[in-house]
Write an enzyme that holds these catalytic residues in place. Structure first.
Site, PDB file in Angstrom:
ATOM      1  N   ASP A 103       9.479   3.162   1.470  1.00  0.00           N
ATOM      2  CA  ASP A 103       8.036   3.485   2.144  1.00  0.00           C
ATOM      3  C   ASP A 103       8.471   3.326   3.859  1.00  0.00           C
ATOM      4  O   ASP A 103       7.816   2.105   3.688  1.00  0.00           O
ATOM      5  CB  ASP A 103       6.772   3.056   1.232  1.00  0.00           C
ATOM      6  CG  ASP A 103       5.333   3.220   1.829  1.00  0.00           C
ATOM      7  OD1 ASP A 103       5.498   4.026   2.946  1.00  0.00           O
ATOM      8  OD2 ASP A 103       4.363   3.330   1.131  1.00  0.00           O
ATOM      9  N   LYS A 140       2.818  10.103   8.368  1.00  0.00           N
ATOM     10  CA  LYS A 140       2.188   9.402   9.337  1.00  0.00           C
ATOM     11  C   LYS A 140       2.353  10.017  10.873  1.00  0.00           C
ATOM     12  O   LYS A 140       2.041  11.001  11.263  1.00  0.00           O
ATOM     13  CB  LYS A 140       1.710   8.144   9.429  1.00  0.00           C
ATOM     14  CG  LYS A 140       0.641   7.645   8.791  1.00  0.00           C
ATOM     15  CD  LYS A 140       0.160   5.872   8.250  1.00  0.00           C
ATOM     16  CE  LYS A 140      -0.748   5.441   8.282  1.00  0.00           C
ATOM     17  NZ  LYS A 140      -1.687   5.358   7.440  1.00  0.00           N
ATOM     18  N   PHE A 187       0.420  -1.256  -0.037  1.00  0.00           N
ATOM     19  CA  PHE A 187       0.119  -0.235   0.094  1.00  0.00           C
ATOM     20  C   PHE A 187       0.685   1.046   0.149  1.00  0.00           C
ATOM     21  O   PHE A 187       1.808   1.510   0.796  1.00  0.00           O
ATOM     22  CB  PHE A 187      -0.976  -0.219   1.406  1.00  0.00           C
ATOM     23  CG  PHE A 187      -1.825   0.885   1.113  1.00  0.00           C
ATOM     24  CD1 PHE A 187      -2.772   1.181   0.083  1.00  0.00           C
ATOM     25  CD2 PHE A 187      -1.796   2.363   1.456  1.00  0.00           C
ATOM     26  CE1 PHE A 187      -3.965   2.007   0.134  1.00  0.00           C
ATOM     27  CE2 PHE A 187      -2.541   3.629   1.412  1.00  0.00           C
ATOM     28  CZ  PHE A 187      -3.435   3.035   1.125  1.00  0.00           C
TER      29      PHE A 187
END
Ligand SMILES: Cc1ncc(COP(=O)(O)O)c(C=O)c1O
Length: 369
Positions: A194, A223, A107
């Site tokens: 990532d 995040k 993702f």
């Protein structure tokens, strides 16, 4: 660690806004930084020198052993920057269709390029045509990457999560990232990690790749970087750091004073309070607790985790567990259909961890009954 709803009911947070509020909610250092900066200067523009951005850039580069940073407002935008960087890196070498290896079950976000990079048809369906320039490989399969290396001369980079979050808390073999580093070095590809979900202490180190003692060429963060304030970053090192120059990429809001002040305070606080080491310890505590409480329970396929990124995989789908947990005053999440995912704030203590273990064990038992 605690939240209250509009009826005054109290909830223990074992999700942290999906790996965002690593320092918990209303951490005084973050609140102070936010308020003070908001009362001073929020935004100018990248046209001007921004001291807060320079300070955060220097601190992040020192922490991660990287050379330069581009700041964005989200994870998807940080990955967009990485994808653009890899393509330009390829074009600079005369590669006509620069191609990035991405993984199944990955993702990377919901913008057009990042959903195209994502290995989940549900995220892509209805939004075709997808962005081209990605080739997919199974996660945790080094041979598959080597095969692509021999058959495709247009590869410029690998984009990979050190632990797959949305894909089901998938933890690769211990040497996976080291082997990817080697393959990238042999082929002059960029290793682009990532770390949007795994970064900022989540896995028990500031960045997950530090478990492997390697340094990527590109790393993306978001995040936990702002603990809830929207900020993302794309860091680059060595040759990769010279690819994007002024004028090749940009963002109006990215890296403004308020975002950078908050993120710098997050990084400082994580270090001052030794939060990554605490996350490692609490992660072990939770894993051991679950392995004991769910021992020999038929229907539990796997209990896995790295730091405070924990997955409990059941033999069948368990979406109802999220609502059942809410009833019990606990926030959790289910991913990949059958995997209970725990991403608590990294500041939890043993009492709170015990409460998570007790409630989740009850819910799993009820589900499997
Ligand atoms: C590994 C990873 N990359 C990228 C993203 C996208 O980040 P954002 O939602 O901030 O665009 C996420 C979000 O869940 C993620 O977990």
């Amino acid at each position: 660690m605690w939240l209250w709803d509009d009826q005054g009911k109290r909830y223990l947070d074992a999700l942290a806004g999906v790996a965002v509020c690593n320092l918990g909610h209303a951490h005084p250092a973050i609140t102070d930084a936010l308020c003070e900066q908001a009362g001073t200067l929020v935004h100018t523009s990248n046209i001007y020198q921004i001291e807060q951005q320079e300070l955060l850039g220097d601190a992040l580069c020192a922490e991660a052993n990287m050379d330069k940073v581009f700041f964005s407002n989200s994870g998807a935008e940080a990955n967009e920057a990485a994808i653009k960087l890899a393509r330009l890196y390829g074009h600079n070498q005369g590669i006509e269709h620069p191609t990035i290896i991405v993984m199944e079950n990955s993702f990377h976000g919901r913008t057009m390029a990042t959903l195209s990079a994502t290995g989940n048809r549900k995220v892509q369906a209805g939004f075709e045509p997808l962005v081209t320039g990605f080739i997919r490989a199974p996660y945790n399969d080094v041979e598959a990457i080597r095969n692509i290396a021999t058959s495709n001369r247009e590869i410029v980079a690998i984009l990979v999560e050190p632990v797959q979050g949305e894909g089901g808390v998938n933890i690769p073999a211990a040497a996976y990232l080291n082997e990817l580093r080697e393959i990238c070095d042999e082929n002059s590809w960029l290793l682009m990690l990532d770390e949007i979900q795994t970064g900022m202490g989540r896995t028990g180190r500031m960045f997950a790749h530090q478990h492997n003692d390697i340094v990527p060429d590109v790393m993306t963060l978001a995040k936990g970087l702002g603990n809830g304030f929207p900020v993302g970053a794309c860091l680059a090192r060595g040759l990769a750091a010279d690819v994007l120059a002024p004028g090749t990429h940009g963002s109006t809001f990215g890296g403004n004073l308020l975002a950078c002040r908050v993120a710098r305070t997050v990084l400082e606080t994580l270090n001052q309070e030794a939060i990554p080491a605490h996350a490692a310890e609490m992660g072990r505590y939770l894993l051991n607790g679950f392995r004991e409480s769910l021992k020999d329970r038929a229907g539990v396929v796997d209990i896995r985790g790295l730091g405070l990124m924990i997955g409990i995989q059941l033999e069948n789908n368990c979406p109802e567990i999220v609502a059942a947990a809410l009833e019990r005053g606990l926030l959790i999440n289910v991913t990949a259909g059958n995997t209970i995912r725990l991403l608590p704030p990294l500041v939890l203590d043993n009492t709170e961890a015990d409460e998570i273990i007790n409630i989740v064990t009850d819910l799993v038992s009820a589900h499997l009954a």
